[in-house]
Design a protein around this motif. Structure first.
Motif, short mmCIF file in Angstrom:
data_model
loop_
_atom_site.label_atom_id
_atom_site.label_comp_id
_atom_site.label_asym_id
_atom_site.label_seq_id
_atom_site.Cartn_x
_atom_site.Cartn_y
_atom_site.Cartn_z
N TRP A 46 40.63 31.33 25.54
CA TRP A 46 40.70 31.13 26.99
C TRP A 46 39.33 30.78 27.55
CZ3 TRP A 46 44.01 35.84 28.97
CH2 TRP A 46 45.34 35.65 28.57
N THR A 61 38.38 27.30 26.59
CA THR A 61 39.10 26.33 27.43
C THR A 61 38.46 26.22 28.80
OG1 THR A 61 41.18 26.73 26.25
CG2 THR A 61 41.35 25.84 28.49
N TRP A 62 38.11 27.37 29.37
CA TRP A 62 37.49 27.37 30.70
C TRP A 62 36.14 26.67 30.68
CZ3 TRP A 62 38.62 33.24 31.76
CH2 TRP A 62 40.00 33.42 31.95
N VAL A 100 45.26 27.97 30.87
CA VAL A 100 45.64 28.82 29.74
C VAL A 100 47.07 29.34 29.88
CG1 VAL A 100 43.26 29.43 29.15
CG2 VAL A 100 44.55 30.89 30.75
N TRP A 131 41.18 36.05 24.27
CA TRP A 131 40.06 35.87 25.20
C TRP A 131 39.15 34.72 24.79
CZ3 TRP A 131 40.29 37.86 29.80
CH2 TRP A 131 40.99 39.04 30.02
N ALA A 161 42.68 38.32 33.39
CA ALA A 161 42.26 36.92 33.23
C ALA A 161 41.69 36.38 34.54
CB ALA A 161 43.44 36.06 32.76
#
Length: 178
Positions: free
Chosen positions: A40, A43-44, A172, A37, A137
């Motif tokens: 991710w 990255t977001w 991701v 998590w 996700a």
């Protein structure tokens, strides 16, 4: 120090797993917890960086829970006495302007809370013919966008938000099949 284009974003993620996956579905709790998590969300946030208030570190809470808890919250905060898939409580929603210098000085900058009902997510994953992990996700990305000020009061804004969610999942290595 304010984030710059070359300075990587840091994320402090408070992951609260209060759901017993083993008693509910085929997905093991350890599989969900090992879902990376933090990388991710980092990255977001990197992808959404041009729209973020400046900060070196961002903090948020992701809570994986059951229908009963999310129904209680939905009734309390949205006056809808029913379960829902995801709720987002943005910390940056204020009635008065905060100067950028003050926002940047907050370390870390708390974005808010995302609460996901795993029970509802599991039903939706089955309906959409993808894994529970992909659905979680998808919902986490949706909640994150709400924390950052996205909303969907009409069809056009909903389509834009769903498109952004698809982009975030792709970043991701995930794809929703819905």
């Amino acid at each position: 120090m304010v984030s710059s284009a070359n300075h990587p974003i840091q994320v402090d993620l408070n992951l609260q797993n209060v759901f017993d996956f083993n008693a509910f579905c085929d997905q093991k709790s350890s599989d969900i917890m090992a879902a990376t998590w933090q990388p991710w969300i980092k990255t977001w946030l990197e992808a959404l960086k041009p729209n973020l208030p400046p900060a070196d570190t961002y903090e948020l809470t992701l809570r994986l829970t059951e229908d009963l808890e999310i129904q209680t919250l939905n009734a309390q905060y949205r006056q809808k006495n029913q379960p829902t898939d995801v709720l987002a409580f943005a910390a940056l929603e204020v009635d008065f302007p905060v100067p950028a210098e003050e926002i940047a000085a907050l370390e870390p900058l708390y974005l808010g809370d995302i609460i996901i009902s795993v029970e509802t997510a599991n039903k939706q994953a089955q309906q959409n013919h993808h894994s529970l992990l992909v659905e979680l996700a998808w919902l986490a990305a949706h909640g994150l966008l709400h924390l950052l000020g996205w909303d969907h009061p009409d069809e056009d804004s909903l389509e834009a938000m769903l498109s952004q969610q698809e982009t975030l999942l792709t970043l991701v290595g995930l794809q929703a099949n819905g």
